[in-house]
Enzyme design. Structure first.
Site, mmCIF file in Angstrom:
data_model
loop_
_atom_site.group_PDB
_atom_site.id
_atom_site.type_symbol
_atom_site.label_atom_id
_atom_site.label_comp_id
_atom_site.label_asym_id
_atom_site.label_seq_id
_atom_site.Cartn_x
_atom_site.Cartn_y
_atom_site.Cartn_z
ATOM 1 N N VAL A 9 -11.112 7.021 6.144
ATOM 2 C CA VAL A 9 -10.303 8.173 6.549
ATOM 3 C C VAL A 9 -11.218 9.250 7.135
ATOM 4 O O VAL A 9 -10.834 9.995 8.027
ATOM 5 C CB VAL A 9 -9.495 8.707 5.335
ATOM 6 N N ASN A 40 -18.917 3.049 11.146
ATOM 7 C CA ASN A 40 -18.503 1.640 11.083
ATOM 8 C C ASN A 40 -18.482 1.020 12.484
ATOM 9 O O ASN A 40 -18.886 -0.130 12.669
ATOM 10 C CB ASN A 40 -17.146 1.520 10.385
ATOM 11 N N TYR A 57 0.829 -1.202 0.000
ATOM 12 C CA TYR A 57 0.000 0.000 0.000
ATOM 13 C C TYR A 57 0.864 1.254 0.000
ATOM 14 O O TYR A 57 1.618 1.498 0.954
ATOM 15 C CB TYR A 57 -0.966 0.014 1.198
ATOM 16 N N ILE A 68 -12.391 -5.451 8.012
ATOM 17 C CA ILE A 68 -11.406 -4.362 8.137
ATOM 18 C C ILE A 68 -11.726 -3.230 7.155
ATOM 19 O O ILE A 68 -10.932 -2.933 6.267
ATOM 20 C CB ILE A 68 -9.976 -4.903 7.909
HETATM 21 P P1 NAP Z 1 -13.745 -0.900 1.825
HETATM 22 O O1 NAP Z 1 -13.272 -0.936 3.200
HETATM 23 O O2 NAP Z 1 -14.824 -1.821 1.407
HETATM 24 O O3 NAP Z 1 -14.211 0.577 1.418
HETATM 25 C C1 NAP Z 1 -13.415 1.702 1.684
HETATM 26 C C2 NAP Z 1 -14.131 2.921 1.089
HETATM 27 O O4 NAP Z 1 -15.406 3.066 1.715
HETATM 28 C C3 NAP Z 1 -13.394 4.227 1.291
HETATM 29 O O5 NAP Z 1 -13.605 5.013 0.139
HETATM 30 C C4 NAP Z 1 -14.096 4.871 2.485
HETATM 31 O O6 NAP Z 1 -14.106 6.288 2.419
HETATM 32 C C5 NAP Z 1 -15.493 4.371 2.295
HETATM 33 N N1 NAP Z 1 -16.205 4.183 3.585
HETATM 34 C C6 NAP Z 1 -15.753 3.579 4.701
HETATM 35 N N2 NAP Z 1 -16.705 3.555 5.651
HETATM 36 C C7 NAP Z 1 -17.784 4.180 5.113
HETATM 37 C C8 NAP Z 1 -19.067 4.488 5.611
HETATM 38 N N3 NAP Z 1 -19.440 4.139 6.839
HETATM 39 N N4 NAP Z 1 -19.915 5.164 4.791
HETATM 40 C C9 NAP Z 1 -19.563 5.532 3.545
HETATM 41 N N5 NAP Z 1 -18.348 5.243 3.018
HETATM 42 C C10 NAP Z 1 -17.466 4.573 3.802
HETATM 43 O O7 NAP Z 1 -12.538 -1.142 0.780
HETATM 44 P P2 NAP Z 1 -10.995 -1.493 0.873
HETATM 45 O O8 NAP Z 1 -10.194 -0.353 1.353
HETATM 46 O O9 NAP Z 1 -10.631 -2.097 -0.442
HETATM 47 O O10 NAP Z 1 -10.909 -2.715 1.926
HETATM 48 C C11 NAP Z 1 -10.649 -2.527 3.295
HETATM 49 C C12 NAP Z 1 -9.220 -2.919 3.637
HETATM 50 O O11 NAP Z 1 -8.992 -4.291 3.360
HETATM 51 C C13 NAP Z 1 -8.145 -2.208 2.809
HETATM 52 O O12 NAP Z 1 -7.988 -0.860 3.174
HETATM 53 C C14 NAP Z 1 -6.966 -3.099 3.079
HETATM 54 O O13 NAP Z 1 -6.421 -2.833 4.360
HETATM 55 C C15 NAP Z 1 -7.621 -4.478 3.016
HETATM 56 N N6 NAP Z 1 -7.554 -5.098 1.667
HETATM 57 C C16 NAP Z 1 -6.835 -6.242 1.535
HETATM 58 C C17 NAP Z 1 -6.714 -6.837 0.282
HETATM 59 C C18 NAP Z 1 -5.911 -8.085 0.131
HETATM 60 O O14 NAP Z 1 -5.611 -8.480 -1.005
HETATM 61 N N7 NAP Z 1 -5.554 -8.745 1.200
HETATM 62 C C19 NAP Z 1 -7.372 -6.298 -0.828
HETATM 63 C C20 NAP Z 1 -8.150 -5.163 -0.633
HETATM 64 C C21 NAP Z 1 -8.243 -4.581 0.628
HETATM 65 P P3 NAP Z 1 -13.127 7.236 3.290
HETATM 66 O O15 NAP Z 1 -11.762 6.635 3.284
HETATM 67 O O16 NAP Z 1 -13.224 8.552 2.581
HETATM 68 O O17 NAP Z 1 -13.698 7.333 4.691
#
Ligand code: NAP
Length: 285
Positions: A245, A253, A57, A241
């Site tokens: 931000v 959440n 990341y 997870i």
């Molecule tokens: P996610 O958590 O499904 O979504 C994140 C997005 O949703 C961001 O744009 C965030 O906005 C927004 N958000 C968060 N809470 C919200 C709420 N209550 N209401 C409205 N919007 C909301 O997507 P992700 O970041 O892909 O997945 C989460 C984490 O999983 C990653 O950050 C990473 O640590 C991990 N991950 C791991 C892998 C892997 O291959 N192992 C792949 C993908 C992700 P803001 O930031 O503007 O608040």
């Protein structure tokens, strides 16, 4: 005990909160660094203890954000956290794993990673990666290890390797719109006692605007994505997870842990987002 303290047991018995904070896309833009550090600190102040990051990341930038957020903590405060990081498959040969872990520790300014994952399967033999994980564990640089984006066949192969049975999680893509893993991977992980860490539990925000989520959200007086998250953390053996931000999102959440979906909610969700009726390839983002 607040809702954030709901936990799942790891294979050794240690417990991990069912809700953490993701950091993908953090550490990519220097102008956002302080803002992202504040967000991670805000989440920790609100009771988030599980932080997910990876060397990938922001090319290490997200680990630097985490490092800045935990900078100045005393040992007890640091030990209260559960930090997950990941090694890239391109670094999964023995010597490279050791080096990659050192680099991650340096970027975060901590002497240990609580859980170190192989981000996804690459060309390195599993046994080499596992041997490196064991070395890192013996020296106290990691406390647990696991895998990510592993399907059932990958899991079986990994578990057959020496030391593989100590695997503490499989981090996979899982949310209402990605239910294929319910066919065999989730039941298999449960059977072998490996908890699942659901990534992108909000489908990176794309679940927003869904009419069924909107209908259920209105009944509960919450947002659509809170319902989506409440659904993920209601699944047995699953932690989530979400990355956020925006402090409002972090609060929402955390509050989602208090939402109880009833049978009618689940029926509506199952109709709109049907569970799998057969095997499928593991999806990843
Ligand atoms: P996610 O958590 O499904 O979504 C994140 C997005 O949703 C961001 O744009 C965030 O906005 C927004 N958000 C968060 N809470 C919200 C709420 N209550 N209401 C409205 N919007 C909301 O997507 P992700 O970041 O892909 O997945 C989460 C984490 O999983 C990653 O950050 C990473 O640590 C991990 N991950 C791991 C892998 C892997 O291959 N192992 C792949 C993908 C992700 P803001 O930031 O503007 O608040």
């Amino acid at each position: 005990m607040g809702p954030v303290m709901r936990t799942l047991p790891l294979p050794g018995g240690e417990t991990v909160p069912v809700l953490g904070l993701g950091t993908w896309y953090m550490g990519e833009d220097a102008s956002q660094f302080d803002h992202e550090v504040s967000a991670v600190r805000y989440a920790m102040d609100r009771g988030i203890r599980l932080i997910d990051t990876a060397e990938m990341y922001g090319n290490g930038g997200a680990e630097e954000v985490v490092g800045a957020a935990i900078n100045g903590m005393n040992a007890a405060e640091r030990d209260d956290l559960f930090i997950v990081s990941k090694v890239l498959p391109s670094n999964a040969h023995y010597d490279n794993v050791i080096r990659a872990c050192e680099n991650s520790l340096n970027r975060m300014g901590t002497d240990h990673i609580d859980m170190y994952l192989l981000h996804w399967q690459g060309a390195a033999p599993f046994q080499e990666t596992l041997d490196a994980f064991e070395t890192l564990k013996s020296s106290g640089k990691i406390r647990h290890f696991g895998v990510s984006n592993f399907d059932s066949a990958d899991m079986a192969e990994w578990l057959r390797c020496d030391g593989g049975k100590a695997t503490a999680t499989n981090q996979i893509l899982y949310n209402l719109s990605r239910r294929g893993v319910e066919w065999d991977l989730l039941p298999n992980c449960k059977k072998i006692g490996v908890p699942v860490m659901a990534y992108s539990p909000l489908e990176q925000g794309r679940l927003q605007g869904d009419p069924v989520l909107a209908q259920i959200a209105e009944c509960h007086g919450v947002t659509e994505l809170q319902i989506a998250l409440a659904w993920v953390v209601a699944q047995p053996n699953v932690m989530a997870i979400p990355k956020a931000v925006n402090p409002k999102h972090i609060d929402q959440n955390i509050a989602a842990l208090e939402i109880t979906l009833d049978a009618q909610d689940h029926a509506l969700l199952d109709a709109a987002f049907p569970p799998p009726t057969g095997p499928s390839h593991l999806e990843m983002l």
